[in-house]
Design a protein around this motif. Structure first.
Motif, PDB file in Angstrom:
ATOM      1  N   UNK A  58      89.054   1.815 107.291  1.00  0.00           N
ATOM      2  CA  UNK A  58      88.964   1.018 106.070  1.00  0.00           C
ATOM      3  C   UNK A  58      90.287   1.138 105.323  1.00  0.00           C
ATOM      4  N   UNK A  59      90.911   0.016 105.042  1.00  0.00           N
ATOM      5  CA  UNK A  59      92.261   0.035 104.483  1.00  0.00           C
ATOM      6  C   UNK A  59      92.292  -0.068 102.972  1.00  0.00           C
ATOM      7  N   UNK A  60      91.178  -0.417 102.332  1.00  0.00           N
ATOM      8  CA  UNK A  60      91.178  -0.562 100.887  1.00  0.00           C
ATOM      9  C   UNK A  60      89.748  -0.624 100.379  1.00  0.00           C
ATOM     10  N   UNK A  61      89.575  -0.239  99.115  1.00  0.00           N
ATOM     11  CA  UNK A  61      88.282  -0.374  98.444  1.00  0.00           C
ATOM     12  C   UNK A  61      88.281  -1.515  97.432  1.00  0.00           C
ATOM     13  N   UNK A  62      89.420  -2.184  97.298  1.00  0.00           N
ATOM     14  CA  UNK A  62      89.546  -3.233  96.283  1.00  0.00           C
ATOM     15  C   UNK A  62      89.970  -4.530  96.967  1.00  0.00           C
ATOM     16  N   UNK A  63      89.137  -5.565  96.916  1.00  0.00           N
ATOM     17  CA  UNK A  63      89.527  -6.849  97.517  1.00  0.00           C
ATOM     18  C   UNK A  63      90.222  -7.743  96.499  1.00  0.00           C
ATOM     19  N   UNK A  67      73.330  -8.711  98.278  1.00  0.00           N
ATOM     20  CA  UNK A  67      73.350  -7.436  97.566  1.00  0.00           C
ATOM     21  C   UNK A  67      74.594  -7.322  96.688  1.00  0.00           C
ATOM     22  N   UNK A  68      75.693  -7.909  97.122  1.00  0.00           N
ATOM     23  CA  UNK A  68      76.899  -7.932  96.289  1.00  0.00           C
ATOM     24  C   UNK A  68      76.643  -8.752  95.030  1.00  0.00           C
ATOM     25  N   UNK A  69      75.964  -9.891  95.181  1.00  0.00           N
ATOM     26  CA  UNK A  69      75.631 -10.707  94.015  1.00  0.00           C
ATOM     27  C   UNK A  69      74.689  -9.953  93.083  1.00  0.00           C
ATOM     28  N   UNK A  70      73.740  -9.207  93.618  1.00  0.00           N
ATOM     29  CA  UNK A  70      72.814  -8.453  92.773  1.00  0.00           C
ATOM     30  C   UNK A  70      73.550  -7.439  91.902  1.00  0.00           C
ATOM     31  N   UNK A  96      82.364  -4.258  95.132  1.00  0.00           N
ATOM     32  CA  UNK A  96      82.511  -4.620  96.548  1.00  0.00           C
ATOM     33  C   UNK A  96      82.355  -3.410  97.468  1.00  0.00           C
ATOM     34  N   UNK A  97      83.115  -2.367  97.249  1.00  0.00           N
ATOM     35  CA  UNK A  97      83.135  -1.237  98.191  1.00  0.00           C
ATOM     36  C   UNK A  97      81.811  -0.487  98.218  1.00  0.00           C
ATOM     37  N   UNK A  98      81.102  -0.429  97.094  1.00  0.00           N
ATOM     38  CA  UNK A  98      79.808   0.270  97.069  1.00  0.00           C
ATOM     39  C   UNK A  98      78.809  -0.407  97.993  1.00  0.00           C
ATOM     40  N   UNK A  99      78.714  -1.736  97.903  1.00  0.00           N
ATOM     41  CA  UNK A  99      77.779  -2.467  98.763  1.00  0.00           C
ATOM     42  C   UNK A  99      78.222  -2.382 100.213  1.00  0.00           C
ATOM     43  N   UNK A 100      79.508  -2.553 100.463  1.00  0.00           N
ATOM     44  CA  UNK A 100      80.024  -2.488 101.840  1.00  0.00           C
ATOM     45  C   UNK A 100      79.728  -1.136 102.480  1.00  0.00           C
ATOM     46  N   UNK A 101      80.025  -0.042 101.781  1.00  0.00           N
ATOM     47  CA  UNK A 101      79.857   1.292 102.360  1.00  0.00           C
ATOM     48  C   UNK A 101      78.394   1.614 102.607  1.00  0.00           C
ATOM     49  N   UNK A 102      77.498   1.144 101.733  1.00  0.00           N
ATOM     50  CA  UNK A 102      76.065   1.406 101.930  1.00  0.00           C
ATOM     51  C   UNK A 102      75.563   0.702 103.194  1.00  0.00           C
ATOM     52  N   UNK A 103      76.014  -0.527 103.422  1.00  0.00           N
ATOM     53  CA  UNK A 103      75.581  -1.254 104.624  1.00  0.00           C
ATOM     54  C   UNK A 103      76.225  -0.651 105.867  1.00  0.00           C
ATOM     55  N   UNK A 113      81.179  -4.242 109.399  1.00  0.00           N
ATOM     56  CA  UNK A 113      82.119  -4.010 108.314  1.00  0.00           C
ATOM     57  C   UNK A 113      82.737  -5.323 107.887  1.00  0.00           C
ATOM     58  N   UNK A 114      83.305  -5.311 106.693  1.00  0.00           N
ATOM     59  CA  UNK A 114      84.041  -6.460 106.178  1.00  0.00           C
ATOM     60  C   UNK A 114      85.512  -6.261 106.492  1.00  0.00           C
TER      61      UNK A 114
END
Length: 603
Positions: free
Chosen positions: A458-463, A482-485, A498-505, A512-513
């Motif tokens: 993972x190269x970043x937590x901020x898109x 879930x990102x929209x929620x 963004x990163x919280x939802x991504x890492x949980x999935x 991965x995104x």
């Protein structure tokens, strides 16, 4: 006996266009080897005498006809023999390739190896069969198609196997940073290798990508929804509780989650974010690829896509969502035609917006395109301030199909850490500080940490969330739901959640995104100013005082004794003053001119 050639050995010849064995089997004869004794070849005497007769005839012809005429005759005979041999070879090749030309694959493979030879046609691509084949159409869950719809929608192209391509045109492309530019020191675009539009269409997967674990995704609806602000969120999002939020991250084969549009018949009908029925019908007909954007609160100026191929204009959908305020502005500018289109964009007016914040309303189409376009396979979201300058099929091939990923977004050009992003948002006044602090503290309790190289790959937590490229499959649809929620429950700054939802999935499924570089994003979109900033810049430029006119000094008065045209008395000791600028203050002052003709400061 070794070294002897037999009739059986001739029958063992194999080839791609048939063999002697196959012909014998077809005729009902077994292809067993036939051993025959070698034949002794003896030359008869008649052949020798015949050759002597030919030599005599040639000598007589040479005596009768001159040597030059004989040479010309022999040359003509040789040319005729060569022409006949070439004609037979070409005929055999045409006959052998006849079984491949019915799908037009051979010419396209040649074009793929030699991209410079491709001449794009405005007609349907070579790889798409002329006859419609409904069996090639991918049907998603709960889709209902009518025969008339199938006649309008383009079929999914049939592609040759990837193994047929000798080498990808971008296989030898090496990344290079943005070129140096003294005038532009900030973030800039970098070179990106795209294939041609025809090659991109050929590389489009014929089947949807695999959705790991999650196979069926449904969305929560509730007719008698009661506002419950204690749970957070909004009526549009359904006020999911924290227990429901935690359960939505427990990924199973079949799931039902909150994903906006909770109250109403279907998305766009009595749900908030309401859309006219005629527009909903057109949106349901969109299949394949959609490019979408939105402008709410008259916040941006519509940017027309550029460099779009004829194939994309005919087969991809371009939708721009606006509110009533933006629609009025567009109508006043006389840009809207009778078909509700502005250039490539089809305008969709949204009524009964769910939020008072225009930026939060923009998150609905940005993250929930799979709900607005249920029959679409791929989508490209671009913010309203961006101008698309590369064909959508080339973008999909570069950032999805080539990498074999289903979700792609660019990372921020400067920040990689969520905590830094939160502080930057507070410093810029993007949202109230208390809400940002509350969201960060909530995530810290769930285990949010600073970004470090330990999170690689993972190269970043901020898109940089102004562009989203994705395939619509259950797991990517779940991610954006879930990102929209999170955007609905906390702040509208989607970069923070963004990163919280991504890492949980990611902790539960193999998905991965993909995050590509920001300079690559800037290669296919050009960023414009928001309307308010643009108007401010135009106003400031119009209110600027005109530049000062070039003032010519009047001829100096001659002091007595000054020579004129080399005549007169010697100059006086008085020295005329010369105007100049003070280097420190910038104000004009008088400087004496020396007798040498130079400024005294330059001596």
């Amino acid at each position: 006996m070794e070294g002897t050639m037999t009739g059986g050995s001739l029958g063992l010849r194999s080839g791609s266009y048939g063999s002697l064995q196959q012909q014998q089997l077809h005729n009902g004869v077994a292809a067993s080897p036939i051993l025959s004794p070698p034949l002794s070849v003896r030359k008869p005497k008649m052949l020798i005498s015949g050759s002597r007769e030919k030599e005599r005839i040639l000598q007589r012809i040479c005596k009768i006809v001159g040597r030059r005429k004989v040479g010309m005759l022999l040359l003509l005979i040789a040319c005729a023999a060569v022409f006949c041999s070439l004609f037979s070879i070409v005929r055999d090749e045409v006959a052998s390739t006849g079984g491949e030309t019915h799908l037009d694959f051979s010419s396209h493979v040649q074009d793929f190896v030699n991209p410079d030879a491709i001449l794009f046609s405005n007609k349907r691509p070579l790889l798409i069969p002329q006859e419609k084949n409904n069996s090639n159409t991918i049907l998603h869950k709960n889709q209902h198609f009518s025969p008339s719809d199938n006649e309008i929608w383009p079929p999914i192209p049939v592609h040759p196997p990837i193994a047929a391509f000798t080498e990808h045109p971008c296989a030898n492309f090496s990344f290079s940073p943005p070129p140096a530019d003294r005038k532009r020191t900030g973030p800039r675009p970098c070179p990106v290798c795209y294939v041609s539009v025809e090659q991109a269409v050929a590389l489009m997967p014929s089947l949807p990508s695999a959705s790991h674990v999650l196979k069926n995704l449904d969305f929560a609806t509730e007719d008698t929804l009661v506002a419950n602000e204690s749970n957070g969120g909004s009526m549009f999002g359904g006020h999911p509780s924290l227990q429901q939020r935690d359960k939505s991250f427990d990924i199973k084969e079949s799931m039902t989650v909150h994903c906006g549009f909770v109250k109403g018949k279907k998305p766009g009908q009595g749900t908030g974010f309401d859309i006219d029925d005629a527009d909903l019908v057109e949106m349901a007909l969109c299949q394949g690829v959609v490019v979408a954007s939105a402008i709410f609160g008259n916040y941006d100026i519509i940017q027309q896509p550029k460099n779009i191929s004829e194939y994309a204009k005919k087969n991809a959908c371009f939708y721009m969502f606006v509110d009533e305020e933006t629609e009025v502005s567009i109508k006043n500018s006389s840009l809207l035609d009778g078909t509700n289109r502005i250039g490539l964009w089809r305008l969709v007016v949204v009524h009964n917006l769910p939020y008072a914040d225009a930026r939060r309303n923009g998150k609905v189409p940005k993250l929930l395109l799979h709900r607005l376009f249920p029959n679409v396979r791929y989508s490209i979201w671009v913010d309203g301030k961006l101008e698309l300058v590369v064909d959508p099929y080339q973008i999909l091939e570069r950032f999805l199909w080539r990498k074999k990923v289903t979700f792609a977004i660019s990372r921020h050009y400067r920040r990689f850490d969520v905590f830094e992003e939160a502080e930057a948002n507070k410093a810029a006044g993007k949202y109230d500080n208390a809400s940002i602090d509350y969201q960060i503290e909530f995530y810290k309790k769930e285990g949010l940490t600073h970004y470090s190289p330990a999170k690689l790959p993972i190269t970043s937590d901020v898109p940089e969330g102004c562009v989203i490229i994705r395939e619509h499959i259950p797991v990517t649809n779940l991610f954006t739901c879930l990102w929209f929620n999170e955007v609905d429950r906390f702040t509208s700054r989607d970069q923070i959640s963004f990163s919280t939802v991504r890492d949980k999935i990611m902790s539960r499924v193999n998905w991965t995104a993909d995050m590509f570089m920001d300079c690559e994003r800037r290669n296919f979109v050009v960023q414009a100013y928001h309307r308010d900033l643009l108007e401010q810049r135009l106003a400031s430029s119009s209110n600027k005082p005109p530049p000062p006119l070039a003032i010519r000094e009047s001829p100096r008065k001659l002091i007595p004794g000054t020579p004129v045209n080399g005549q007169g008395t010697p100059p006086s000791k008085k020295v005329p003053m010369r105007r100049g600028k003070d280097r420190k203050s910038g104000s004009r002052r008088h400087r004496p001119k020396s007798s040498t003709g130079r400024d005294s400061n330059s001596l």
